[in-house]
Design an enzyme around this catalytic site. Structure first.
Site, PDB file in Angstrom:
ATOM      1  N   ASP B 299      47.143 -20.182  10.741  1.00 49.70           N
ATOM      2  CA  ASP B 299      46.030 -20.983   9.606  1.00 49.70           C
ATOM      3  C   ASP B 299      45.096 -20.682  10.361  1.00 49.70           C
ATOM      4  O   ASP B 299      43.526 -21.753  10.333  1.00 49.70           O
ATOM      5  CB  ASP B 299      45.654 -22.450   9.662  1.00 49.70           C
ATOM      6  CG  ASP B 299      45.099 -23.218   8.455  1.00 49.70           C
ATOM      7  OD1 ASP B 299      44.455 -22.600   8.038  1.00 49.70           O
ATOM      8  OD2 ASP B 299      44.958 -24.386   8.832  1.00 49.70           O
ATOM      9  N   TRP B 386      34.147 -22.730   9.218  1.00 46.60           N
ATOM     10  CA  TRP B 386      33.813 -23.254   7.813  1.00 46.60           C
ATOM     11  C   TRP B 386      32.427 -23.041   8.576  1.00 46.60           C
ATOM     12  O   TRP B 386      31.561 -22.551   7.377  1.00 46.60           O
ATOM     13  CB  TRP B 386      34.291 -23.994   6.639  1.00 46.60           C
ATOM     14  CG  TRP B 386      33.823 -25.448   7.515  1.00 46.60           C
ATOM     15  CD1 TRP B 386      35.029 -26.041   7.879  1.00 46.60           C
ATOM     16  CD2 TRP B 386      33.035 -26.089   7.367  1.00 46.60           C
ATOM     17  NE1 TRP B 386      34.269 -27.275   8.758  1.00 46.60           N
ATOM     18  CE2 TRP B 386      32.786 -26.969   7.668  1.00 46.60           C
ATOM     19  CE3 TRP B 386      31.225 -25.936   6.142  1.00 46.60           C
ATOM     20  CZ2 TRP B 386      31.840 -28.354   7.901  1.00 46.60           C
ATOM     21  CZ3 TRP B 386      30.372 -26.705   6.214  1.00 46.60           C
ATOM     22  CH2 TRP B 386      30.409 -27.787   6.950  1.00 46.60           C
TER      23      TRP B 386
END
Lengths: 256, 543
Positions: B299, B386
């Site tokens: 991931d 992010w």
């Protein structure tokens, strides 16, 4: 720990159905299952899984015969129309709970376990054991060790016994003692409540809530070992069983 | 420099609340008092030319106002400020217009997402985009909506994708010329990701780029043949891309392949998952791509803002892209053609021993997830994620919000695709909580900690580190006076000296920072804003 798994495999090599046979379980998985069980199931089923009448999860006594696949399904989906809730576990996690339930039965089956007397245990706790100097029960005693008011609802007999015989064997993250040394050499020992980049928040050994600035400290960190003495030599087997029995009965405040 | 900036303030104060044209967006840094795009500028640097807050006076920063969101979700939006008006998003999808000096609210546009919306990792939004008198917001039920800047009135609302199939939008849109560009999230639900551009006036789709190539397209062969794996292979978009007007290319970081932790059903490199793609801004045509993590099992999505700069590289000027990736490596690429220039770890990395000269990671055998679990650094949330990094052309340093020393045991589980259902194939375990945790923190440093790490992009070497106690979801802002702002889950908002990492100032904001700070000015006074917990805080130097 490895012994536990060995027993698990020996005693239940057949009972652990196809699902478990597909996986190899490490002791850590069984431990994880235990943690999931303590967090999600004990409030209804009790730490031994026998709190709901006619169901004894720890000894594999159910209302009907279940395979492991059935148990995983019940754990994940619940039983509609009853208080048994669905759980948001994936199959693997649900299976670790089943593995843990099987291991409980194996643990339980130890030969020669002594029956304890809770009243005698209570006296030993307050007297010879001096447990109140560190622990608190229902509003009495010290806060320097963990509060044991609900310990019987959270730990099983074998776990309580291990905590007394070998306190260093497992110190839970939230129970670790913390030590700080100020730049002037003053030592502060306590429970770490919170920390950030600039400060630590402690409950010190004198029950004071302390805010300490890291820039004022020379040293700070967890104490690796448990401050609790081992009771291996202090208590004989019967006394140990008595205290375990007392602790097992501590299941929270007695509400009116 | 200072006098020119001041002169510009006066000019803009006269040009009261003019329309935000696409020319103004191109010249965003020529009006430093405003913050016109998610990253402050198309180059993604999060570097402001404002310089009134300095290393000397930062200690006099004081709170001006607080906006309390009526939402308990993570407050991840970066606000825009246009001529004294701030626009931000209260999670999940309410747009708020605020007076940037006083914090008083002009209007709130409330959007009710469909109950079908199921974003994997929080009902969050990262902010609005602006063009003309219109704000654009992407919603968690995968719509794109256009709102009037003056009164919050709805102009148009179009479906981008199906929330029932697991699509969601959390990204702040990017306006380029007359188009609004967004990308879809949903990689944990077996979507096929895409980036699409819509006509800013009408909402009509102008182009679409699938982040997983279909049959017959180049790259399709990196997915198993005779299988539907590519249809459910994820490759989401979580953060806003950047844009280079000179090459007319827009660059986007692409998310992980799905299922996340069980790669058996998607053997191959799985393009364009975990890649950066360079698209023609007018047509959406792929110009080049670079894949950071071929066939990812962890991931490690490339959900970062590509940061663009022109710098001297081995004796000649080059147009580069800097990219600190979730997989633990810091990269420099040539952004005109995707050529790999440098790749060095910025945290502990145990899944690859390095990057070879062709730019491919050298994977270490035996690190892919198994049923029993394999311990890998960095952990599932990555070396970074992010939240935006920053690049300062003044210091020449690249600043990374970092999860240091952090690992996860990756466990693989069987998995089957069902529409709209979680499609991850594993269960990562770490002692560090993945999403925003309760405030109490008594973990050990060995379990991982948050940091701001300053890296020299020319060598990949670390110049300094500012350590936090807890991990961080806080983005980074730098300014032309060499002040760096950031924060983390510790619940402090702080200012550092961008040259040395020395702490200049801190404020206890009482909740985790999960957004990027930004700065603006009104009437010549510089402000800095950050969200923490459920509130937005604005500071300025005491008068």
């Amino acid at each position: 720990m490895w012994r536990k798994l060995f027993v698990l495999v020996l005693a239940h090599g057949f009972a652990l159905g196809s699902l478990l046979a597909q996986h190899s379980y490490t002791p850590a998985d069984v431990e994880d299952g235990g943690r999931l069980f303590r967090t999600n199931c004990t409030n209804c089923h009790g730490p031994n899984g026998d709190a709901i009448p006619t169901i004894d999860l720890g000894r594999g006594r159910f209302r009907q015969v279940y395979s492991d696949t059935d148990l995983v399904r019940i754990i994940r989906n619940g039983i509609p129309g009853t208080p048994m809730p669905a759980n948001n576990f994936d199959e693997f996690r649900a299976t670790t709970i089943v593995a843990y339930l099987r291991s409980m039965a194996a643990d339980e089956a130890r030969p020669g376990a002594l029956a304890g007397d809770a009243t005698r245990g209570k006296a030993l706790f307050a007297g010879k054991g001096e447990c109140f100097t560190c622990h608190r029960v229902k509003g009495t005693g010290s806060r320097s060790g963990p509060d044991l008011t609900e310990i019987g609802a959270m730990r099983r007999g074998t776990e309580l016994e291990r905590a007394m015989l070998d306190p260093d064997a497992e110190v839970l993250a939230g129970n670790r003692a913390f030590r700080a040394v100020a730049t002037d050499g003053t030592e502060i020992i306590g429970t770490l409540l919170n920390q950030d980049a600039f400060s630590v928040q402690l409950l010190d050994s004198k029950d004071r809530l302390r805010y300490l600035q890291k820039s004022d400290l020379r040293e700070q960190g967890y104490v690796a070992k448990s401050p609790m003495p081992a009771y291996r030599d202090k208590f004989n087997a019967q006394e140990l069983a008595d205290v375990v029995s007392y602790l097992s009965n501590l299941k929270g405040l007695d509400l009116p | 420099m200072i006098t020119r900036a001041l002169f510009l303030f006066v000019l803009s104060a006269l040009a009261v609340q003019a329309e935000v044209t696409s020319e103004r967006l191109l010249g965003a840094r020529q009006e430093p008092q405003n913050w016109l795009t998610y990253s402050g500028d198309y180059n993604g640097q999060r570097h402001s030319p404002l310089s009134a807050i300095t290393p000397e006076n930062a200690k006099n920063l004081e709170l001006q106002w607080v906006f309390q969101a009526r939402s308990l979700e993570k407050f991840e939006a970066t606000p825009l400020v246009v001529d004294g008006i701030m626009y931000t998003v209260q999670a999940p999808n309410d747009i708020v217009a605020i007076d940037a000096v006083t914090g008083r609210v002009f209007w709130i546009y409330q959007y009710r997402p469909s109950p079908a919306a199921r974003p994997c990792c929080g009902r969050v939004n990262r902010g609005v985009a602006i063009l003309g008198d219109t704000l654009y917001m992407a919603t968690i039920d995968a719509h794109l909506i256009a709102i009037d800047t003056k009164n919050g009135g709805l102009i148009w609302n179009i479906p981008v994708a199906s929330p029932e199939a697991g699509y969601a939008l959390t990204v702040s849109p990017l306006v380029i010329k007359d188009k609004v560009v967004v990308g879809t999230a949903g990689g944990e639900y077996g979507i096929r990701g895409f980036i699409a551009a819509y006509d800013a006036k009408t909402g009509k789709e102008a182009w679409r780029f699938y982040t997983i190539p279909g049959p017959g397209e180049p790259g399709h062969e990196t997915w198993p043949a005779d299988s539907d794996a590519w249809k459910h292979g994820g490759a989401s978009i979580w953060t806003t891309g950047s844009y280079d007007p000179e090459t007319n290319l827009t660059y986007w970081g692409i998310g992980n392949p799905g299922p996340d932790w069980n790669g058996d059903v998607r053997l191959g490199d799985n393009l364009y998952s975990d890649s950066v793609v360079a698209l023609d801004a007018d047509t959406g045509k792929l110009k080049w791509h670079y894949q950071f993590t071929p066939h990812d099992d962890f991931d490690y999505d490339s959900t970062q803002v590509p940061v663009l700069a022109d710098m001297e590289w081995k004796g000649r000027m080059r147009k580069v892209m800097m990219f600190a990736n979730r997989n633990g490596f810091f990269y420099v690429l040539d952004r005109t053609n995707g050529q790999f220039l440098l790749g060095k770890p910025f945290v502990e990395v145990t899944w690859a021993s390095g990057i070879d000269e062709t730019g491919r990671p050298v994977k270490i055998a035996g690190t892919a997830p198994t049923r029993d679990g394999v311990l890998v650094y960095p952990g599932v949330q990555g070396g970074t994620n992010w939240y935006s990094p920053s690049y300062s052309p003044r210091t020449g340093l690249f600043y990374i919000p970092t999860w240091a020393n952090y690992s996860t045991v990756f466990i693989k589980t069987p998995v089957k695709y069902e529409e709209g259902k979680s499609f991850t194939g594993g269960m990562p375990r770490s002692t560090v909580p993945s999403l925003r945790a309760a405030q109490v923190n008594n973990r050990k440093e060995e379990e991982g900690y948050g940091a701001v790490r300053a890296v020299d992009p020319k060598t990949g070497e670390r110049k300094w580190e500012f350590k936090m106690s807890d991990v961080t979801d806080g983005g980074i802002l730098t300014t032309a006076s060499d002040v760096l702002f950031s924060g983390g889950r510790d619940g402090y908002f702080f200012a550092l000296d961008a040259r040395t990492g020395a702490l200049l100032w801190k404020a206890n904001v009482g909740g985790p920072i999960a957004s990027g700070p930004m700065t603006f000015a009104v009437d010549g006074r510089q402000y800095v804003s950050v969200s923490a917990g459920s509130a937005l805080f604005t500071y300025a130097v005491r008068k």
